[in-house]
Design a protein around this motif. Sequence first.
Motif, PDB file in Angstrom:
ATOM      1  N   THR A 197       0.556  -1.272  -0.112  1.00 36.35           N
ATOM      2  CA  THR A 197      -0.059   0.145  -0.035  1.00 36.35           C
ATOM      3  C   THR A 197       0.825   1.154   0.061  1.00 36.35           C
ATOM      4  O   THR A 197       0.458   2.244  -0.743  1.00 36.35           O
ATOM      5  N   VAL A 198       1.970   1.092   0.840  1.00 34.68           N
ATOM      6  CA  VAL A 198       2.866   2.368   0.756  1.00 34.68           C
ATOM      7  C   VAL A 198       3.489   2.471  -0.631  1.00 34.68           C
ATOM      8  O   VAL A 198       3.701   3.662  -1.022  1.00 34.68           O
ATOM      9  N   ALA A 199       3.998   1.482  -1.223  1.00 36.17           N
ATOM     10  CA  ALA A 199       4.619   1.408  -2.392  1.00 36.17           C
ATOM     11  C   ALA A 199       3.634   2.147  -3.473  1.00 36.17           C
ATOM     12  O   ALA A 199       3.954   2.820  -4.305  1.00 36.17           O
ATOM     13  N   GLU A 237       4.141   5.382  -5.754  1.00 34.63           N
ATOM     14  CA  GLU A 237       4.135   5.079  -7.289  1.00 34.63           C
ATOM     15  C   GLU A 237       2.710   5.971  -7.661  1.00 34.63           C
ATOM     16  O   GLU A 237       3.038   6.733  -8.956  1.00 34.63           O
ATOM     17  N   ALA A 238       1.688   6.035  -7.153  1.00 35.17           N
ATOM     18  CA  ALA A 238       0.617   6.919  -7.753  1.00 35.17           C
ATOM     19  C   ALA A 238       0.887   8.387  -7.646  1.00 35.17           C
ATOM     20  O   ALA A 238       0.581   8.998  -8.654  1.00 35.17           O
ATOM     21  N   ILE A 239       1.881   8.744  -6.649  1.00 36.35           N
ATOM     22  CA  ILE A 239       2.111  10.402  -6.623  1.00 36.35           C
ATOM     23  C   ILE A 239       3.150  10.571  -7.735  1.00 36.35           C
ATOM     24  O   ILE A 239       2.776  11.454  -8.415  1.00 36.35           O
ATOM     25  N   GLU A 247       4.559  13.094 -12.858  1.00 35.73           N
ATOM     26  CA  GLU A 247       4.888  12.727 -14.269  1.00 35.73           C
ATOM     27  C   GLU A 247       3.817  13.160 -15.336  1.00 35.73           C
ATOM     28  O   GLU A 247       4.045  13.637 -16.312  1.00 35.73           O
ATOM     29  N   LEU A 248       2.558  12.602 -15.170  1.00 34.09           N
ATOM     30  CA  LEU A 248       1.300  13.271 -15.961  1.00 34.09           C
ATOM     31  C   LEU A 248       1.414  14.523 -15.974  1.00 34.09           C
ATOM     32  O   LEU A 248       1.139  15.031 -17.070  1.00 34.09           O
ATOM     33  N   LEU A 257       4.904   4.326 -15.324  1.00 28.16           N
ATOM     34  CA  LEU A 257       4.545   4.480 -13.887  1.00 28.16           C
ATOM     35  C   LEU A 257       2.974   3.936 -13.778  1.00 28.16           C
ATOM     36  O   LEU A 257       2.608   3.465 -12.490  1.00 28.16           O
ATOM     37  N   GLY A 258       2.453   4.235 -14.827  1.00 28.21           N
ATOM     38  CA  GLY A 258       0.846   3.857 -14.793  1.00 28.21           C
ATOM     39  C   GLY A 258       0.889   2.346 -14.363  1.00 28.21           C
ATOM     40  O   GLY A 258      -0.060   2.029 -13.631  1.00 28.21           O
ATOM     41  N   LEU A 259       1.580   1.537 -15.352  1.00 23.86           N
ATOM     42  CA  LEU A 259       1.410   0.268 -15.205  1.00 23.86           C
ATOM     43  C   LEU A 259       2.212  -0.590 -14.028  1.00 23.86           C
ATOM     44  O   LEU A 259       1.555  -0.984 -13.244  1.00 23.86           O
ATOM     45  N   ILE A 260       3.220   0.333 -13.459  1.00 23.17           N
ATOM     46  CA  ILE A 260       3.631  -0.215 -12.115  1.00 23.17           C
ATOM     47  C   ILE A 260       2.657   0.037 -10.975  1.00 23.17           C
ATOM     48  O   ILE A 260       2.264  -0.696  -9.961  1.00 23.17           O
ATOM     49  N   THR A 261       1.956   1.435 -10.868  1.00 21.38           N
ATOM     50  CA  THR A 261       0.879   1.467 -10.013  1.00 21.38           C
ATOM     51  C   THR A 261      -0.230   0.670 -10.158  1.00 21.38           C
ATOM     52  O   THR A 261      -0.630  -0.097  -9.180  1.00 21.38           O
TER      53      THR A 261
END
Lengths: 102, 170
Positions: B113-115, B119-121, B126-127, B145-149
């Motif tokens: 959840t922390v990760a 990543e979402a931030i 980046e967006l 980053l979207g994919l990792i999120t």
Amino acid sequence: MDKNSPLTEALFYILLAVRKPNYGYGIIQDVLEMTKGRLSLGPGTLYGAINSMVSKGWITLYSEDKESRKKKEYLISDTGRQVFKEEVKRLEELVSNSKQME
Amino acid sequence: MKKFKLYLDKDEEENWLNEMAKRGFAFNNFFLGIYSFEPCKPGEYNYQIDLLDNWHGDKSDFSCFMEDSGVEVVSQWYRWIFIRKKASEGAFQMYTDGESKIAQYTRIRNFFTVALIIEAICFLIELTCAVQNGASFIWTFVALLGLITLTFLRIVWKCNWKIKQLKNEI
């Protein structure tokens, strides 16, 4: 009676196993023996249970062998004995009521 | 022998390590996705993976306890710990009751959840950059980053699902 009851099987048997100073592998073996091989405690389960009981004050760190390896031994505390006794009382009630089924 | 793999699901990772051990390759070290193996008798070891309870990855207390309990801590990567036991010494499960399994998956869920939040931030920053700048390589980062999120989101969801299953079993 409080939220400590009922005890999980793991907690119940760990408390029994530390009525004398005992360490990780010893606890696992003693519980296996007492339950004739039925209850095999995973080391992760044991580690979590011991840490939580130490923080609740049910068991204490009895000794730490600082020489070769740190083999930590644990021992039940008075609070732990009290909790255990309360649990046994509850179990006795279960068993005595169960006789009605006969 | 070395193998490169990316695992986020510790159950799948565990299965793979046990599969490798069955084929005679004993895992002995992990670093940045590179798994090292040494030859062993087929099926000599059983492996388990665990996540430490503390955020600074201090394993000294945990390791001592595991060794006192008759299992071997093989490798560590930050908070992730690889543990094994000889198959000849019996079955090996780190967690043997519902309560402790729930505690483990809760730990893993909180970790991801922390990760996920981090990543979402990053993704949002980046967006914003990409929208203002418009360069195509920035959009590539946005997609990545979207994919990792999303991957982290999937793991968190999977942990929640497992916790729910375990709670139903108790």
